[in-house]
Design an enzyme around this catalytic site. Sequence first.
Site, PDB file in Angstrom:
ATOM      1  N   ARG A   1      28.764 -24.303   5.256  1.00 49.09           N
ATOM      2  CA  ARG A   1      29.357 -24.158   3.916  1.00 49.09           C
ATOM      3  C   ARG A   1      28.634 -24.988   2.848  1.00 49.09           C
ATOM      4  NH1 ARG A   1      30.286 -20.862   6.543  1.00 49.09           N
ATOM      5  NH2 ARG A   1      32.243 -20.090   7.356  1.00 49.09           N
TER       6      ARG A   1
ATOM      7  N   GLU B   1      36.305 -27.352   0.950  1.00 46.77           N
ATOM      8  CA  GLU B   1      35.358 -26.235   0.905  1.00 46.77           C
ATOM      9  C   GLU B   1      35.378 -25.639  -0.506  1.00 46.77           C
ATOM     10  OE1 GLU B   1      35.511 -23.717   4.388  1.00 46.77           O
ATOM     11  OE2 GLU B   1      35.015 -21.963   3.171  1.00 46.77           O
TER      12      GLU B   1
ATOM     13  N   SER C   1      39.838 -20.610   2.963  1.00 43.01           N
ATOM     14  CA  SER C   1      40.007 -21.945   3.547  1.00 43.01           C
ATOM     15  C   SER C   1      39.738 -23.006   2.489  1.00 43.01           C
ATOM     16  CB  SER C   1      39.023 -22.152   4.701  1.00 43.01           C
ATOM     17  OG  SER C   1      39.330 -21.255   5.732  1.00 43.01           O
TER      18      SER C   1
END
Length: 293
Positions: free
Chosen positions: A158, A277, A207
Amino acid sequence: MRVLEHEPLAGHGYWRVGGPLERLVLVDSVEELLALPHIDHVLGNGSNLLVPDEGLPGVTVKLVGELRNLTVEGDVGRDVLVRVGAGMLNAVVLARLDKLGLGGLGCLAGVPGTVGGAVAMNAGTALGEIAERLVAVEGLDGREWRRIDRTSLPMAYREGGLPRGFVAVAALLRATRVGVDEERARVGEHLSRRKATQPLDFPSCGSVFRNPPGNHAGQLIERVGLKGWRHGGAEISALHANFIVNRGGASAKDVMTCIHTAWSRVKAETGVALVPEVHVLGAWPAALWPLSG
Ligand SMILES: Cc1cc2nc3c(=O)[nH]c(=O)nc-3n(C[C@H](O)[C@H](O)[C@H](O)COP(=O)(O)OP(=O)(O)OC[C@H]3O[C@@H](n4cnc5c(N)ncnc54)[C@H](O)[C@@H]3O)c2cc1C
């Protein structure tokens, strides 16, 4: 080019929260982008972005028009090189490739962002991540046009590894003619699994935290008793605790309060400092967003 003054992010972002972007410039071409005196922020599809209710000062660009094209560049061994405008939605890329009988980017199925956002975040799923198919990214580094090869990008889980302030304008990606039917089947199963396990009926940004090594952020949040916890119109999802959903009428502050509560409770009770994130922009009270900077 179109300039929208004081355009609420809530109308663009997936959470349906966030105050006005001072200047949102919809840019149709590379020439228009190069003509802008300066750029403060880039908005993809707003599917991983949180901005305060008070708004975001400065110039935010969104890539539209020609910056949403896909062209086939040619064969490279068993693969097919495609150039994709960074403003194109992943779903459109996948549909276009499918029509051309190509696969290879199934890892982006169900990720509701743009290709630029996918590169910036190294988006991915259980089927892989864009880093595995990226050859190079082209765009603006300050006022300079620059091509950065994948091998020079420090991409990680990520993390796109783009230089700070870089505006991705196009991505060169490796598609393939091999195993397309098999990939389509895997994507179908993957999307069904997501539908059953993720709260896709409410606005969210997917998320909120990265999974720590060997652990799951959602399980940690659940373990500290916050699954289903609500603040205002925002909820730490009762279905998947790493999602924060807007159950109706949430403010950006409600969402941030859920993020902050989850982060601090997990840190206090398990010692794990979760890493967000979601990309948080703008000025937030330090008490609510001590993770910024
Ligand atoms: C329901 C749901 C499910 C999701 N599932 C996943 C998943 O499985 N895997 C996953 O990885 N993500 C997932 N996400 C999160 C999100 O879709 C991805 O992170 C996506 O890549 C963000 O792209 P975007 O275009 O929406 O970017 P934005 O949210 O608009 O922006 C995110 C960041 O990328 C930067 N950015 C965007 N475009 C550019 C550009 N052209 N150049 C430079 N920087 C740019 C922005 O400035 C910002 O910092 C999910 C989100 C939702 C709502």
